[in-house]
Design a protein around this motif. Structure first.
Motif, PDB file in Angstrom:
ATOM      1  N   THR A  26       0.820  -1.218   0.000  1.00  0.00           N
ATOM      2  CA  THR A  26       0.000   0.000   0.000  1.00  0.00           C
ATOM      3  C   THR A  26       0.851   1.264   0.000  1.00  0.00           C
ATOM      4  OG1 THR A  26      -0.178  -0.030   2.400  1.00  0.00           O
ATOM      5  CG2 THR A  26      -1.925  -1.135   1.166  1.00  0.00           C
ATOM      6  N   CYS A  27       2.079   1.164   0.432  1.00  0.00           N
ATOM      7  CA  CYS A  27       2.967   2.328   0.485  1.00  0.00           C
ATOM      8  C   CYS A  27       3.411   2.782  -0.905  1.00  0.00           C
ATOM      9  CB  CYS A  27       4.198   2.022   1.323  1.00  0.00           C
ATOM     10  SG  CYS A  27       3.806   1.675   3.042  1.00  0.00           S
ATOM     11  N   GLY A  30       0.332   5.240  -1.839  1.00  0.00           N
ATOM     12  CA  GLY A  30      -0.140   6.227  -0.875  1.00  0.00           C
ATOM     13  C   GLY A  30       0.756   7.445  -0.798  1.00  0.00           C
ATOM     14  N   ARG A  32       3.234  10.007   1.076  1.00  0.00           N
ATOM     15  CA  ARG A  32       4.284   9.832   2.075  1.00  0.00           C
ATOM     16  C   ARG A  32       3.891  10.423   3.430  1.00  0.00           C
ATOM     17  NH1 ARG A  32      10.206   9.980  -0.542  1.00  0.00           N
ATOM     18  NH2 ARG A  32       9.701   8.764  -2.357  1.00  0.00           N
ATOM     19  N   GLN A  35       1.819   7.727   5.663  1.00  0.00           N
ATOM     20  CA  GLN A  35       2.335   6.379   5.910  1.00  0.00           C
ATOM     21  C   GLN A  35       2.418   6.122   7.405  1.00  0.00           C
ATOM     22  OE1 GLN A  35       2.582   4.276   3.478  1.00  0.00           O
ATOM     23  NE2 GLN A  35       2.188   5.892   2.022  1.00  0.00           N
ATOM     24  N   TYR A  37       4.071   4.395   9.607  1.00  0.00           N
ATOM     25  CA  TYR A  37       5.237   3.527   9.760  1.00  0.00           C
ATOM     26  C   TYR A  37       5.221   2.751  11.069  1.00  0.00           C
ATOM     27  CZ  TYR A  37       7.154   5.924   5.701  1.00  0.00           C
ATOM     28  OH  TYR A  37       7.342   6.429   4.443  1.00  0.00           O
ATOM     29  N   LEU A  40       2.774  -0.060  10.543  1.00  0.00           N
ATOM     30  CA  LEU A  40       3.354  -1.054   9.637  1.00  0.00           C
ATOM     31  C   LEU A  40       4.400  -1.889  10.363  1.00  0.00           C
ATOM     32  CD1 LEU A  40       3.863   1.095   6.415  1.00  0.00           C
ATOM     33  CD2 LEU A  40       2.180  -0.704   6.763  1.00  0.00           C
ATOM     34  N   ARG A  52      10.360   2.054   7.973  1.00  0.00           N
ATOM     35  CA  ARG A  52      10.708   3.125   7.025  1.00  0.00           C
ATOM     36  C   ARG A  52      11.744   2.629   6.019  1.00  0.00           C
ATOM     37  NH1 ARG A  52       9.368   8.503   8.324  1.00  0.00           N
ATOM     38  NH2 ARG A  52       8.371   8.676  10.351  1.00  0.00           N
ATOM     39  N   VAL A  55      10.133   0.214   3.552  1.00  0.00           N
ATOM     40  CA  VAL A  55       9.344   0.933   2.546  1.00  0.00           C
ATOM     41  C   VAL A  55      10.265   1.595   1.537  1.00  0.00           C
ATOM     42  CG1 VAL A  55       7.790   2.893   2.175  1.00  0.00           C
ATOM     43  CG2 VAL A  55       7.330   1.271   4.021  1.00  0.00           C
ATOM     44  N   ARG A  59      10.296   0.801  -2.468  1.00  0.00           N
ATOM     45  CA  ARG A  59      10.128   1.847  -3.489  1.00  0.00           C
ATOM     46  C   ARG A  59      11.303   1.855  -4.464  1.00  0.00           C
ATOM     47  NH1 ARG A  59       7.852   6.216   0.767  1.00  0.00           N
ATOM     48  NH2 ARG A  59       5.638   5.744   0.518  1.00  0.00           N
TER      49      ARG A  59
END
Length: 70
Positions: A26-27, A30, A32, A35, A37, A40, A52, A55, A59
């Protein structure tokens, strides 16, 4: 974009991180600023900082796969 997501999903699954991909996926779409974190990290059994980093790595890998697809 679906082929890229499928490739990433498969890569994470092969590495034994399929559940992590499912949570972090989902990150990729979405904002920033929104998020969660800490949440998560709690879902994945890691700290907020580790979430972090996870993620960020997802990315980066997504960008690499997208460039390869184009």
């Amino acid at each position: 974009m679906k082929p890229v997501l499928n490739r990433l999903r498969n890569d994470y699954a092969k590495g034994g991180k399929g559940a992590a991909f499912h949570v972090l996926e989902t990150c990729l779409i979405g904002s920033r600023d929104t998020q969660p974190y800490a949440a998560l990290g709690a879902q994945l059994g890691m700290s907020e900082g580790a979430a972090r980093v996870a993620v960020c790595r997802l990315r980066e890998r997504y960008r690499e796969c997208l460039k390869a697809e184009i």
